[in-house]
Design a protein around this motif. Sequence first.
Motif, mmCIF file in Angstrom:
data_model
loop_
_atom_site.group_PDB
_atom_site.id
_atom_site.type_symbol
_atom_site.label_atom_id
_atom_site.label_comp_id
_atom_site.label_asym_id
_atom_site.label_seq_id
_atom_site.Cartn_x
_atom_site.Cartn_y
_atom_site.Cartn_z
ATOM 1 N N TYR A 33 55.246 30.797 44.170
ATOM 2 C CA TYR A 33 54.408 31.088 45.390
ATOM 3 C C TYR A 33 52.955 30.892 44.788
ATOM 4 N N VAL A 34 52.308 30.083 45.513
ATOM 5 C CA VAL A 34 51.026 29.509 45.163
ATOM 6 C C VAL A 34 49.805 29.979 46.106
ATOM 7 N N VAL A 35 48.927 30.649 45.523
ATOM 8 C CA VAL A 35 47.653 31.255 46.004
ATOM 9 C C VAL A 35 46.462 30.535 46.009
ATOM 10 N N PRO A 36 46.055 29.639 46.610
ATOM 11 C CA PRO A 36 44.937 28.697 46.485
ATOM 12 C C PRO A 36 43.590 29.410 47.022
ATOM 13 N N SER A 37 42.645 29.082 46.222
ATOM 14 C CA SER A 37 41.019 29.467 46.715
ATOM 15 C C SER A 37 40.581 28.390 47.443
#
Length: 443
Positions: A33-37
Amino acid sequence: MKKVVKFGGSSLADADQFKKVGKIIRSDPSRVYVVPSAPGKRFDTDTKVTDMLLKAYEIAIHGGDLDKQLSAIKARYDEIIQGLGLGLSLDEDFATIKKMMLENPYKDYCASRGEFLNAKVMAAYLGYEFIDAYEIIFFNEEGALNTYKTNRVMRERLAQVPKAVIPGFYGQAKDGKVETFSRGGSDVTGSIVAANSQADVYENWTDVSGFLVADPRVVNNPVSIHTITYKELRELSYMGASVLHEDAIFPIRSAGIPINIKNTNHPDDEGTWIVESTARKSNYTITGVAGKKGFCAVLVQKAMMNSEIGFCRKVLQAFEENGISIEHMPSGIDTMTVVVHKDEFLDKEQQVISAIHRLAEPDVVEIESGLALIAVVGRGMKSAHGTAAKVFTALEKANINIRMIDQGSSELNIITAVDEKDFEKAIRNIYNTFIHPGTGPVD
Ligand code: ASP
């Protein structure tokens, strides 16, 4: 093994940074799971996309060339998309954003689009599913995270999607609008996703190799911290050490998931581990030293204060009545000192003093200003003797007057107050005493 990975704005500022991120994710299949700004600054004088969006919002409500501003924002994404060789078009998304900004502009919606768009680009680049944070993160009426609903909905959704990109920073408000966390809030999103996917690790990727023992603007080239506990981190962040959003600890804290702060530009560096508890001793007795300027101390004195039941409460009531929050409260036998933020206190100081007189009938009330607080934090202090002596000796040798001392019973920190003019020198000397013992006092 399952990892949630959050990438900050500087890690995603352009196509080259995206490529580094892609390599990091692809090198470890457990990074699911990838959470980008939103894209951050590419160079010092550059503007973060979130700030560009906030400017677009200002233009939308006050008038100005909205098309020009939105084109500049779109250019940032198009450059990334082209640099990655993707066939993705954000034309429709920008048409929707423009329509919203013309018809119903509001700040949180505008600010959130940076993450929304970046997550779409990231999902296309990785071949992961895009999950809109709006559908899985919820706020309550007071604007705080609705943990119950968020956990329920997010868990159910993530259970069906083995790999996904989820934009950071925002969710859905009670009234159905988009709502953001405070600035830097993608860290919080990452933490919530880690907690709800029962991740083994929450990796927070940024542009430094973890936390440093002291602020690099004050101490030249400080060493980094290998492992820090949630509690120690709280103390240091409160005192101004900022790498991670303060609220990012809470969602994973109860799940005991460690956070690993990593550097996108040096992925092999181990970075800093933030953990619930550890048997690992910190290398230097102290874990970190941090501080802040801008405090005042209100000294209240009354003979036999220690035997007067309710005295402290009455003094504190004077601050409460004036809406002033209290930072620290060291006390003596016939004195108590209340430390407050100067900015908050200045306008109300006379009201507070008269309220103290009215409520507590003290002998003397005195105000001292121009104080800086320094916290020396370390889980190792509990089992080491002489830590306080070392701190005070370092200050004494550097000719620095200690104005106040406060050590919590948790023995996790020692707080000293010094004159603001001595602040930097004090930090440097405390740092050297523990990290480079034997090197004489420094300026
Ligand atoms: N993009 C937002 C900010 O600049 C949120 C974040 O980066 O975490 O504050």
